[in-house]
Design a protein around this motif. Structure first.
Motif, mmCIF file in Angstrom:
data_model
loop_
_atom_site.group_PDB
_atom_site.id
_atom_site.type_symbol
_atom_site.label_atom_id
_atom_site.label_comp_id
_atom_site.label_asym_id
_atom_site.label_seq_id
_atom_site.Cartn_x
_atom_site.Cartn_y
_atom_site.Cartn_z
ATOM 1 N N ALA A 168 -25.268 11.864 65.288
ATOM 2 C CA ALA A 168 -26.578 11.997 65.376
ATOM 3 C C ALA A 168 -27.532 11.318 66.239
ATOM 4 C CB ALA A 168 -27.211 12.045 63.926
ATOM 5 N N SER A 169 -27.042 9.875 66.551
ATOM 6 C CA SER A 169 -27.943 9.273 67.020
ATOM 7 C C SER A 169 -27.644 8.881 68.665
ATOM 8 C CB SER A 169 -28.087 7.659 66.452
ATOM 9 O OG SER A 169 -26.773 7.110 66.273
ATOM 10 N N GLY A 170 -26.364 9.497 68.815
ATOM 11 C CA GLY A 170 -25.851 9.439 70.296
ATOM 12 C C GLY A 170 -25.306 8.092 70.527
ATOM 13 N N ASP A 171 -24.603 7.439 69.441
ATOM 14 C CA ASP A 171 -24.103 5.877 69.368
ATOM 15 C C ASP A 171 -22.903 5.726 69.986
ATOM 16 O OD1 ASP A 171 -23.816 3.450 69.145
ATOM 17 O OD2 ASP A 171 -24.465 3.312 67.031
ATOM 18 N N ALA A 172 -22.567 5.929 71.303
ATOM 19 C CA ALA A 172 -21.137 5.671 72.008
ATOM 20 C C ALA A 172 -20.676 4.425 71.438
ATOM 21 C CB ALA A 172 -21.160 6.107 73.384
ATOM 22 N N ASP A 173 -21.272 3.375 71.403
ATOM 23 C CA ASP A 173 -20.693 1.993 71.177
ATOM 24 C C ASP A 173 -20.115 1.921 69.649
ATOM 25 O OD1 ASP A 173 -21.458 1.451 73.644
ATOM 26 O OD2 ASP A 173 -23.419 0.776 73.247
ATOM 27 N N ALA A 174 -20.650 2.844 68.817
ATOM 28 C CA ALA A 174 -20.029 2.757 67.426
ATOM 29 C C ALA A 174 -18.682 2.841 67.138
ATOM 30 C CB ALA A 174 -20.832 3.493 66.524
ATOM 31 N N THR A 175 -17.854 3.617 68.440
ATOM 32 C CA THR A 175 -16.663 3.868 67.799
ATOM 33 C C THR A 175 -15.540 3.119 67.645
ATOM 34 O OG1 THR A 175 -16.207 4.121 70.280
ATOM 35 C CG2 THR A 175 -16.682 6.282 69.199
ATOM 36 N N PRO A 176 -15.534 1.718 68.294
ATOM 37 C CA PRO A 176 -14.819 0.397 67.892
ATOM 38 C C PRO A 176 -15.047 0.123 66.334
ATOM 39 C CG PRO A 176 -15.829 0.053 69.891
ATOM 40 C CD PRO A 176 -16.532 1.180 69.584
ATOM 41 N N GLN A 177 -16.225 0.025 65.986
ATOM 42 C CA GLN A 177 -16.566 -0.255 64.573
ATOM 43 C C GLN A 177 -15.990 0.781 63.627
ATOM 44 O OE1 GLN A 177 -18.732 -0.986 66.960
ATOM 45 N NE2 GLN A 177 -19.271 -2.930 66.595
ATOM 46 N N ILE A 178 -16.273 1.975 63.886
ATOM 47 C CA ILE A 178 -15.710 3.259 62.907
ATOM 48 C C ILE A 178 -14.028 3.023 62.936
ATOM 49 C CG2 ILE A 178 -15.429 5.629 62.740
ATOM 50 C CD1 ILE A 178 -18.072 5.665 64.577
ATOM 51 N N ALA A 179 -13.635 2.820 64.083
ATOM 52 C CA ALA A 179 -12.040 2.671 64.219
ATOM 53 C C ALA A 179 -11.703 1.299 63.244
ATOM 54 C CB ALA A 179 -11.575 2.529 65.570
ATOM 55 N N PHE A 180 -12.283 0.413 63.337
ATOM 56 C CA PHE A 180 -12.108 -0.728 62.560
ATOM 57 C C PHE A 180 -12.236 -0.497 60.971
ATOM 58 C CE2 PHE A 180 -13.379 -4.556 60.163
ATOM 59 C CZ PHE A 180 -12.399 -5.342 60.481
ATOM 60 N N ALA A 181 -13.121 0.269 60.781
ATOM 61 C CA ALA A 181 -13.320 0.378 59.324
ATOM 62 C C ALA A 181 -12.067 1.360 58.770
ATOM 63 C CB ALA A 181 -14.548 1.113 58.958
ATOM 64 N N ALA A 182 -11.794 2.360 59.806
ATOM 65 C CA ALA A 182 -10.413 3.265 59.289
ATOM 66 C C ALA A 182 -9.148 2.381 59.368
ATOM 67 C CB ALA A 182 -10.528 4.241 60.219
ATOM 68 N N ALA A 183 -9.088 1.353 60.204
ATOM 69 C CA ALA A 183 -7.984 0.348 60.332
ATOM 70 C C ALA A 183 -7.906 -0.334 59.104
ATOM 71 C CB ALA A 183 -8.060 -0.575 61.320
ATOM 72 N N ASN A 184 -8.980 -0.857 58.517
ATOM 73 C CA ASN A 184 -8.793 -1.574 57.352
ATOM 74 C C ASN A 184 -8.371 -0.445 56.283
ATOM 75 O OD1 ASN A 184 -9.650 -3.653 55.423
ATOM 76 N ND2 ASN A 184 -10.928 -2.216 54.579
ATOM 77 N N HIS A 185 -8.686 0.676 56.137
ATOM 78 C CA HIS A 185 -8.160 1.602 55.274
ATOM 79 C C HIS A 185 -6.565 1.822 55.283
ATOM 80 C CE1 HIS A 185 -7.541 5.502 53.220
ATOM 81 N NE2 HIS A 185 -8.280 4.988 52.327
ATOM 82 N N VAL A 186 -6.195 1.853 56.558
ATOM 83 C CA VAL A 186 -4.588 1.992 56.966
ATOM 84 C C VAL A 186 -3.874 0.920 55.976
ATOM 85 C CG1 VAL A 186 -2.866 2.156 58.378
ATOM 86 C CG2 VAL A 186 -5.168 2.903 59.317
ATOM 87 N N LEU A 187 -4.466 -0.301 56.380
ATOM 88 C CA LEU A 187 -3.677 -1.419 55.497
ATOM 89 C C LEU A 187 -3.531 -1.566 54.191
ATOM 90 C CD1 LEU A 187 -4.527 -3.895 57.993
ATOM 91 C CD2 LEU A 187 -2.235 -2.962 57.788
ATOM 92 N N VAL A 188 -5.095 -1.125 53.753
ATOM 93 C CA VAL A 188 -5.368 -1.372 52.355
ATOM 94 C C VAL A 188 -4.580 -0.116 51.374
ATOM 95 C CG1 VAL A 188 -7.054 -1.525 50.501
ATOM 96 C CG2 VAL A 188 -7.322 -2.564 52.716
#
Lengths: 503, 542
Positions: free
Chosen positions: B312-332
């Motif tokens: 919605a905000s056109g925040d292309a820099d957020a993708t590593p953060q999102i991937a990080f959050a998802a990565a945490n879920h992978v492990l947990v």
């Protein structure tokens, strides 16, 4: 002396085309003359030579970037008869040689002449008819003249019908008769159409006709009659009355050839008719009508395949559906539009991948039926463990039918989808996707029970070599998915001239 | 510094699993291949570390129509996914006693190749291929038990997987059509998407297709069925690694370059609905594996909501953060599924370390301070903003705390049954796995931000209060939970199955139509009619 126009002039290597036709014809004559177990050896021995010739023609076309042409007896049309091999001729020649070779290897076990007799009816008929189908297909793929093509089509039908009833059971005889009669109706329509064209333009040579054809009643009627006749022989919905019993009742090696190649012969001729003879007809209504029938075939055939309790019938109805995809080539590759290259490549790719995938599936189905003693899908539990290679071949063929990567079926669907998106023809895209879902459904119906646990008692283990043939053909269908762009450029050879000649 | 090594590792990421697969099929190498297959993700792990440390690299094989590229978001996910595949693979295949059969191993390797491949695929065709790999062969992993419930789960799973494939195929066709130069690279088609005439159709199909993989409501029904029916190791890799194919799909294919408020907000709404829906249905479930599945629905909902807000905000820099959050879920999530097996194998209530780790892991999903979950929560703070979305995210954290405490309660109750007990080796190793799952994210976080930011006292409180609310709610659930309605696992899928079964008679209509069309007079008339119609069409032109 009249100068021959460049499109009609013979090119280097044209004699290879004559050789390609003569080879199986000589095989037939020799088989008749020597009889018995020689027919098998001749058929098996000729397939590698035929494949080599097909490959040689392909290399020539590839190198020159133009069709290979020869005029029989040195006379150019309209006096002589031309043979022409363009890009799609070449790939079909190679496909036919490979599938015929596969079928021949596979059939050795079931159509060997028994020891102690010098000749048996079914084997002799099988080996001769197999070569006759090959000869007819070769003429169909390289014929440059509608009358010639018509004769080849008749030869194809007369060679295919006996294969249906080789088993000699009453129900296969009925199926063969249905096939024969309906195909004959189709022949009458084709012949009428060809006669109309000849009456109007005084030639049946494709290149000459393409130059002369103008929109007029004789042409319209000829187009309708010939196409309808060809559809009857292709078993496009709703003209499929003969296909399910014929393809499901024939011996597996024959079913593989019938489903994989024979229906493609009349389809190929339909493509020739609309893209090479009649491109001068304006509009796209008839092409859209052909596409509509194809779309209906996809949905109808797939739903019926979902309901079949027997494997061979399921595969036969799946052929009905897959033939439907072929006919999307007419709306998606006709006219002069930016997307027709995708439509053309996708349609031809579907033809090739279905030929290999379906031949493999019929062979695998035959092995299952022989080893289990039945082909009732509901009782397949344990088959995956007992005969893994067979079930794997079936699964790989199914992968291509579903259009999942990596497979030729996927490549075909992807290109056809792109063409329909670019053309803005959403309906084709939706039907293709729905067809893919339904195909996944019927493939799942086969594989889920086959892979589940169960104890099966094999009447006889499947022969390794026959499993290998089925697997090899299925792998070709998968490998087609890796075809590079240059392959699709090759398919355009000989077509550029036709589209460039458009008004 | 990556040089030629990086691209080589990318190729090996796909090649090594396939090599082992070939070895599995040969009689000579079968046993060795089975024993070694847990090593197959090692090139992937190495590639991920290289990319996190040294920046993106690519590998192209035009002859095979293969093009691979690893950037930071992909590398974060690839690192943890390969770790999970190695750990679970070792648990499944390294013990010679109870080694699964070849067919399971083949499906395992194919799913692994797909699961790792989605993070490195750089063009449409490659992505579609690996996406099919991560989806379709997993069927065999799910139905391994061959009992009726796993067969049903497998059928439902396949239906969703195939439907998802079809939606994505159409989406990809639209993406390709919108790219004027004919390139199939994901970057190019996504860059061209904002000006493409097919933008909205493509976005809708992408969200539906990848949303299905992430089990966003209302397309969530397959997930509880599948994870409940699948053997624990399969559930661990599917819920941990395979589901992230949907996350990376959204990250790769949504155009973050320019703000798309309406699409972004729509995705955020879907995401938050899933986040709360997962909790609401999850607390009515009794089987710990089912509860974990609903927790996945909820967690993937939050991730989808964050992706929506970034879109919605056109925040292309957020993708590593999102991937990080998802990565945490992978492990947990992977470690939690393994915990179900451990709980069945031992009386873990006596083993204080195991118990503490289970609580910590469970609450990590709610953002418990000092766990990876706290970092994940912190990482997505920026894309979520300060408004309603941030509030909803906190509320969903409270919901997660409630759901995970419910999970622990169910685990304690059902543990004594001893079904699906983990192997002794895994039980002994589990504390180490859990500690790894809790703290590996701290290492990874170095790539996306400064861990010290996330560890301040103020952040501590931010992480604690949703958990306290969740705990209070959990007490309420203990007290009044019995009066909750019993919702069948898979909730909406039950209705979908009923609708499907009700539609089956339609195909009988086709059959009778077939019988009619195949009569001679009808077929003859059809032939004539087609000839005339085609002639008329040829005359009409168009």
């Amino acid at each position: 002396m009249i100068e021959t126009p460049p499109a009609l002039a013979a090119t280097a290597g044209g004699s290879l085309l004559v050789l390609a036709i003569l080879l199986p014809c000589a095989g037939i004559l020799l088989s008749f003359a020597l009889g018995g177990r020689f027919a098998e050896r001749i058929a098996l021995g000729l397939t590698p030579i035929g494949l080599a010739i097909a490959l040689a023609v392909s290399v020539l076309v590839w190198r020159s970037g133009a069709p290979v042409v020869t005029n029989i007896a040195g006379l150019p049309p309209p006096l002589g008869i031309a043979l022409r091999a363009d890009g799609i001729s070449c790939v079909m020649l190679v496909t036919a040689a490979l599938v015929i070779a596969g079928a021949a290897l596979y059939a050795r076990a079931s159509f060997a002449t028994p020891a102690g007799v010098s000749e048996a009816r079914a084997p002799l008929a099988f080996w001769i008819m197999l070569q006759a189908i090959w000869a007819a297909l070769t003429i169909l793929f390289v014929g440059g003249d509608l009358f010639n093509l018509y004769v080849a089509l008749e030869l194809l039908t007369f060679a295919a019908v006996p294969l249906v009833c080789l088993a000699g059971k009453p129900e296969t005889l009925v199926a063969a008769l249905r096939y024969l009669l309906f195909a004959l109706f189709g022949s009458v329509f084709c012949l009428l159409g060809a006669a109309l064209l000849y009456g109007a333009y005084g030639t049946l040579d494709i290149v000459l006709l393409a130059e002369r054809v103008r929109p007029q009643p004789a042409v319209w009627l000829a187009a309708g009659l010939m196409t309808a006749g060809l559809l009857a022989k292709t078993a496009l919905f709703p003209l499929h009355l003969w296909l399910p019993p014929a393809h499901a009742g024939a011996p597996p090696a024959a079913s593989a050839v019938l489903s994989g190649l024979v229906v493609k012969g009349s389809f190929f001729l339909t493509v020739r008719l609309w893209f090479s003879v009649l491109p001068a007809l304006p509009g796209g209504a008839a092409e859209a009508a052909l596409g509509t029938l194809g779309a209906a075939a996809i949905l109808f055939g797939s739903v019926l395949a979902l309901r079949q309790p027997r494997l061979k019938l399921l595969i036969a109805y799946s052929t009905l559906a897959q033939i439907g995809y072929l006919f999307l080539i007419f709306p998606l590759a006709s006219g002069a539009h930016p997307w027709i290259a995708d439509g053309w490549g996708g349609g031809i790719m579907q033809t090739l991948s279905h030929a290999f995938a379906k031949a493999a599936m019929f062979m695998a189905a035959g092995l299952l039926a022989e080893s289990l003693g039945h082909d009732r899908i509901a009782e397949f539990a344990g088959a995956g463990r007992a005969m893994p290679a067979t079930v794997f071949a079936l699964g790989l063929g199914g992968l291509s039918l579903m259009g999942l990567p990596p497979s030729g079926g996927f490549a075909a669907k992807w290109m056809l989808l792109r063409a329909s998106v670019a053309a803005g023809h959403w309906v084709w895209a939706v039907v293709m996707l729905a067809g893919g879902l339904l195909a996944a459904g019927y493939v799942y119906r086969i594989l889920a029970p086959a892979l589940s646990d169960g104890v099966v008692v094999l009447k006889s283990p499947p022969q390794r070599s026959r499993e290998g043939v089925a697997l090899a053909l299925a792998l070709v269908a998968v490998a087609l998915g890796f075809a590079p762009q240059s392959f699709f450029d090759f398919l355009q050879i000989g077509r550029a001239a036709a589209t460039a000649a458009l008004p | 510094m990556t040089g030629a090594l990086g691209p080589l590792l990318l190729a090996a990421t796909l090649v090594l699993p396939l090599l082992l697969l070939t070895a599995c099929l040969s009689a000579r190498w079968h046993n060795e291949a089975l024993a070694l297959q847990w090593l197959a993700p090692i090139p992937a792990a190495a590639a991920a570390i290289l990319a996190i440390a040294g920046g993106p690299f690519a590998f192209d094989a035009p002859a095979l129509r293969l093009s691979l590229r690893l950037d930071l978001p992909g590398a974060l996910l690839l690192a943890v996914a390969s770790l999970l595949w190695i750990v679970v693979g070792a648990a499944v295949f390294a013990s010679p006693g109870d080694r699964p059969n070849g067919r399971f191993a083949v499906s395992w390797l194919l799913t692994m190749a797909g699961s790792l491949g989605v993070f490195i695929a750089a063009d449409l065709i490659t992505f579609y291929l690996v996406y099919a790999l991560v989806s379709i062969p997993a069927y065999e992993l799910i139905v391994r038990d061959r009992d009726p419930s796993s067969k049903r789960a497998g059928a439902v799973y396949m239906a969703f997987a195939i439907l998802g494939e079809a939606l994505l195929l159409m989406a990809f066709a639209l993406l390709a059509a919108g790219e004027p130069s004919g390139s199939l690279r994901i970057e190019d088609v996504v860059a061209a998407l904002s000006t493409s005439p097919w933008r909205d159709g493509a976005l809708a199909l992408l969200i539906a297709g990848f949303g299905m993989k992430m089990a966003l409501a209302p397309l969530n029904g397959w997930m509880p069925l599948t994870y409940t029916a699948a053997p624990i190791p399969a559930a661990a890799v599917l819920s941990g690694a395979a589901v992230k194919a949907g996350v990376i799909g959204l990250i790769r294919f949504l155009p973050f370059a320019a703000p798309l408020p309406s699409w972004g907000e729509a995705l955020a709404v879907i995401g938050f609905v899933s986040a709360f829906y997962g909790v609401a249905i999850g607390i009515t479930q009794q089987n710990p594996k089912t509860v974990l599945a609903y927790s996945s629905i909820s967690q993937m909902g939050v991730i989808a909501a964050v992706i929506g807000m970034a879109l919605a905000s056109g925040d292309a820099d957020a993708t590593p953060q999102i991937a990080f959050a998802a990565a945490n879920h992978v492990l947990v999530k992977g470690a939690l599924f393994l915990a179900v097996g451990v709980a069945a194998a031992t009386d873990f209530r006596r083993d204080r370390l195991t118990l503490i780790l289970m609580v910590a892991l469970a609450l990590s999903l709610a953002g418990l301070p000092f766990t990876g979950g706290a970092l994940a929560k912190f990482a997505v703070k920026d894309p979520l903003g300060d408004g309603l979305a941030a509030g909803l995210a906190n509320a969903s954290a409270a919901g997660s705390a409630l759901l995970m405490l419910h999970f622990l309660a169910r685990l304690v109750r059902t543990a004594s049954r001893g079904v699906e007990a983990a192997a002794p080796g895994l039980t002994r190793l589990w504390p180490a796995i859990a500690i790894g799952a809790l703290f590996t994210p701290w290492l990874l976080y170095l790539a996306v931000g400064d861990p010290r930011d996330a560890a301040s006292i103020a952040k501590l409180w931010d992480g604690l209060w949703p958990i306290m609310i969740g705990a209070a709610l959990a007490l309420g659930l203990q007290r009044w939970g019995k009066s909750l309605p019993r919702i069948p696992e898979g909730d909406t899928v039950v209705a979908a199955e009923a609708a499907f079964n009700a539609s089956l008679p339609i195909s009988a209509v086709f059959e009778s139509l077939d019988a009619r069309l195949r009569r001679w007079p009808v077929a003859g008339l059809s032939l004539l009619a087609i000839a005339l119609v085609l002639a008329a069409m040829a005359a009409y032109g168009g």
